[in-house]
Scaffold this active site. Structure first.
Site, short mmCIF file in Angstrom:
data_model
loop_
_atom_site.label_atom_id
_atom_site.label_comp_id
_atom_site.label_asym_id
_atom_site.label_seq_id
_atom_site.Cartn_x
_atom_site.Cartn_y
_atom_site.Cartn_z
N VAL A 76 0.85 -1.19 0.00
CA VAL A 76 0.00 0.00 0.00
C VAL A 76 0.88 1.24 0.00
O VAL A 76 1.95 1.25 0.62
CB VAL A 76 -0.87 0.03 1.28
CG1 VAL A 76 -1.78 1.24 1.30
CG2 VAL A 76 -1.66 -1.25 1.44
N CYS A 77 0.43 2.29 -0.69
CA CYS A 77 1.09 3.60 -0.60
C CYS A 77 0.02 4.67 -0.75
O CYS A 77 -1.17 4.41 -0.56
CB CYS A 77 2.20 3.74 -1.65
SG CYS A 77 1.62 3.86 -3.35
N ARG A 78 0.41 5.87 -1.09
CA ARG A 78 -0.54 6.98 -1.20
C ARG A 78 -1.51 6.78 -2.36
O ARG A 78 -2.71 6.88 -2.21
CB ARG A 78 0.23 8.29 -1.36
CG ARG A 78 -0.66 9.50 -1.58
CD ARG A 78 0.19 10.77 -1.75
NE ARG A 78 -0.65 11.87 -2.16
CZ ARG A 78 -0.92 12.19 -3.42
NH1 ARG A 78 -0.42 11.47 -4.42
NH2 ARG A 78 -1.70 13.21 -3.70
#
Length: 200
Positions: A76-78
């Site tokens: 997961v990231c932005r």
């Protein structure tokens, strides 16, 4: 029962993409949630997924050296870009069940799914996001002109379209290009957590 990995969409780089609604509907008890953002982002406005482990992108390969190569790993990231990069790196290192959260925390917040974050007060309104965007545009594009008057904002879709257009074609008169990019990024973050009709 089909696992999250089995129902995810195969990507040409060998990992699989997971939609936020797909993740929300399936318990992730058998997948390692790995957030590849920086610590300030993990505990910032967009928050993080419950149970996620923070492993910044620059450290993923070193930390992953001790992980089982056949374990389910959801990155997961932005916005899904850095996590996709990390996913491709893990696949190249022999990991076989790697997933990427498509749209990242922006999409997760926009879908109004549960988030762990420090108490920040009520979420911003769409009108506030528009005001932030207009004020920032005024600062970065034409600071010598009179400041615009701000008011009620348009819909989330209209604001998203405006941000997309500004991202695709930045104004040539912007005096602070990095500031302009930072402004667009901050407004996208605000927009993902904004809720219509709530107090400013």
């Amino acid at each position: 029962m089909t696992s999250l990995f089995d129902s995810a969409i195969p990507h040409p780089h060998g990992y699989r993409d997971v939609d936020v609604h797909q993740l929300a509907a399936v318990p992730t008890t058998h997948a390692s949630l790995v957030d590849v953002r920086e610590p300030s982002e993990f505990d910032g406005l967009l928050g993080h997924l419950d149970g996620a482990r923070l492993v910044p992108l620059a450290t993923v390969l070193d930390v992953a050296a001790s992980w089982p190569r056949n374990a389910d790993v959801l990155l997961v990231c932005r916005s899904g870009g850095r996590s996709a990069k990390a996913a491709a790196q893990l696949v190249a290192r022999g990991f076989t069940r790697v997933m990427n959260l498509r749209g990242g925390m922006l999409a997760w917040n926009t879908a109004e799914l549960p988030v762990v974050r420090p108490p920040l007060g009520p979420p911003p309104t769409l009108a506030r996001v528009l005001d932030e965007l207009l004020a920032g545009l005024h600062r970065t594009v034409a600071p010598e002109s009179p400041a615009p008057i701000y008011g009620q904002g348009p819909s989330r879709e209209a604001l998203t379209a405006l941000l997309d257009a500004l991202q695709a074609t930045p104004p040539t008169t912007a005096r602070d290009a990095p500031g302009f990019e930072r402004l667009l990024r901050e407004c996208r973050d605000l927009l993902s957590v904004a809720r219509p009709g709530e107090s400013r």
